[in-house]
Scaffold this motif. Structure first.
Motif, PDB file in Angstrom:
ATOM      1  N   PHE A 162       0.842  -1.196   0.000  1.00  0.00           N
ATOM      2  CA  PHE A 162       0.000   0.000   0.000  1.00  0.00           C
ATOM      3  C   PHE A 162       0.873   1.241   0.000  1.00  0.00           C
ATOM      4  N   SER A 163       0.927   1.889  -1.126  1.00  0.00           N
ATOM      5  CA  SER A 163       1.790   3.064  -1.260  1.00  0.00           C
ATOM      6  C   SER A 163       1.325   4.237  -0.404  1.00  0.00           C
ATOM      7  N   GLU A 164       0.096   4.182   0.100  1.00  0.00           N
ATOM      8  CA  GLU A 164      -0.411   5.258   0.947  1.00  0.00           C
ATOM      9  C   GLU A 164       0.295   5.305   2.297  1.00  0.00           C
ATOM     10  N   ILE A 165       0.852   4.174   2.729  1.00  0.00           N
ATOM     11  CA  ILE A 165       1.538   4.118   4.019  1.00  0.00           C
ATOM     12  C   ILE A 165       2.894   4.793   3.871  1.00  0.00           C
ATOM     13  N   ASN A 166       3.189   5.679   4.780  1.00  0.00           N
ATOM     14  CA  ASN A 166       4.443   6.416   4.766  1.00  0.00           C
ATOM     15  C   ASN A 166       5.622   5.446   4.694  1.00  0.00           C
ATOM     16  N   SER A 167       6.444   5.581   3.684  1.00  0.00           N
ATOM     17  CA  SER A 167       7.556   4.658   3.469  1.00  0.00           C
ATOM     18  C   SER A 167       8.673   4.832   4.488  1.00  0.00           C
ATOM     19  N   GLN A 168       8.670   5.928   5.223  1.00  0.00           N
ATOM     20  CA  GLN A 168       9.711   6.171   6.223  1.00  0.00           C
ATOM     21  C   GLN A 168       9.425   5.469   7.547  1.00  0.00           C
ATOM     22  N   LEU A 169       8.217   4.953   7.723  1.00  0.00           N
ATOM     23  CA  LEU A 169       7.856   4.286   8.970  1.00  0.00           C
ATOM     24  C   LEU A 169       8.493   2.900   9.043  1.00  0.00           C
ATOM     25  N   THR A 170       8.965   2.539  10.222  1.00  0.00           N
ATOM     26  CA  THR A 170       9.484   1.196  10.445  1.00  0.00           C
ATOM     27  C   THR A 170       8.307   0.293  10.847  1.00  0.00           C
ATOM     28  N   PRO A 171       8.475  -1.024  10.746  1.00  0.00           N
ATOM     29  CA  PRO A 171       7.393  -1.918  11.172  1.00  0.00           C
ATOM     30  C   PRO A 171       6.975  -1.693  12.626  1.00  0.00           C
ATOM     31  N   ILE A 172       7.914  -1.401  13.509  1.00  0.00           N
ATOM     32  CA  ILE A 172       7.577  -1.135  14.913  1.00  0.00           C
ATOM     33  C   ILE A 172       6.730   0.124  15.021  1.00  0.00           C
ATOM     34  N   GLN A 173       7.052   1.149  14.263  1.00  0.00           N
ATOM     35  CA  GLN A 173       6.258   2.381  14.286  1.00  0.00           C
ATOM     36  C   GLN A 173       4.850   2.127  13.761  1.00  0.00           C
ATOM     37  N   ILE A 174       4.728   1.320  12.736  1.00  0.00           N
ATOM     38  CA  ILE A 174       3.405   0.979  12.194  1.00  0.00           C
ATOM     39  C   ILE A 174       2.591   0.245  13.254  1.00  0.00           C
ATOM     40  N   LEU A 175       3.221  -0.701  13.923  1.00  0.00           N
ATOM     41  CA  LEU A 175       2.543  -1.438  14.986  1.00  0.00           C
ATOM     42  C   LEU A 175       2.077  -0.498  16.086  1.00  0.00           C
ATOM     43  N   ILE A 229      -5.607   6.205  13.180  1.00  0.00           N
ATOM     44  CA  ILE A 229      -4.689   5.241  12.575  1.00  0.00           C
ATOM     45  C   ILE A 229      -4.324   5.666  11.159  1.00  0.00           C
ATOM     46  N   LEU A 230      -5.314   6.033  10.377  1.00  0.00           N
ATOM     47  CA  LEU A 230      -5.045   6.456   9.001  1.00  0.00           C
ATOM     48  C   LEU A 230      -4.164   7.692   8.961  1.00  0.00           C
TER      49      LEU A 230
END
Length: 69
Positions: free
Chosen positions: A11-24, A60-61
């Motif tokens: 999903f290209s909408e998700i900020n590419s700079q975020l790490t998986p831990i930050q997403i969690l 979340i979004l």
């Protein structure tokens, strides 16, 4: 963590700079706050469960799509 990284690539909408831990953390944070609000302050909110959950979704979004500073 690999699943979160694959979702980020998918999903290209998700900020590419975020790490998986930050997403969690972006997913878990609003839910934990919502659960604590409902358990500790059940009568403090005059909003409905539906509007509360819509707010959680918006948070979340916003966290996933906002550019990281």
């Amino acid at each position: 963590m690999a699943k979160l990284a694959s979702l980020q690539q998918r999903f290209s909408e998700i900020n590419s700079q975020l790490t998986p831990i930050q997403i969690l953390r972006i997913f878990i944070g609003p839910f934990i706050a919502y659960v604590f609000q409902k358990q500790l302050l059940p009568d403090s909110s005059m909003t409905s469960q539906q509007s509360d959950l819509q707010l959680v979704q918006q948070q979340i979004l916003a966290g996933l799509t906002a550019p990281q500073q």
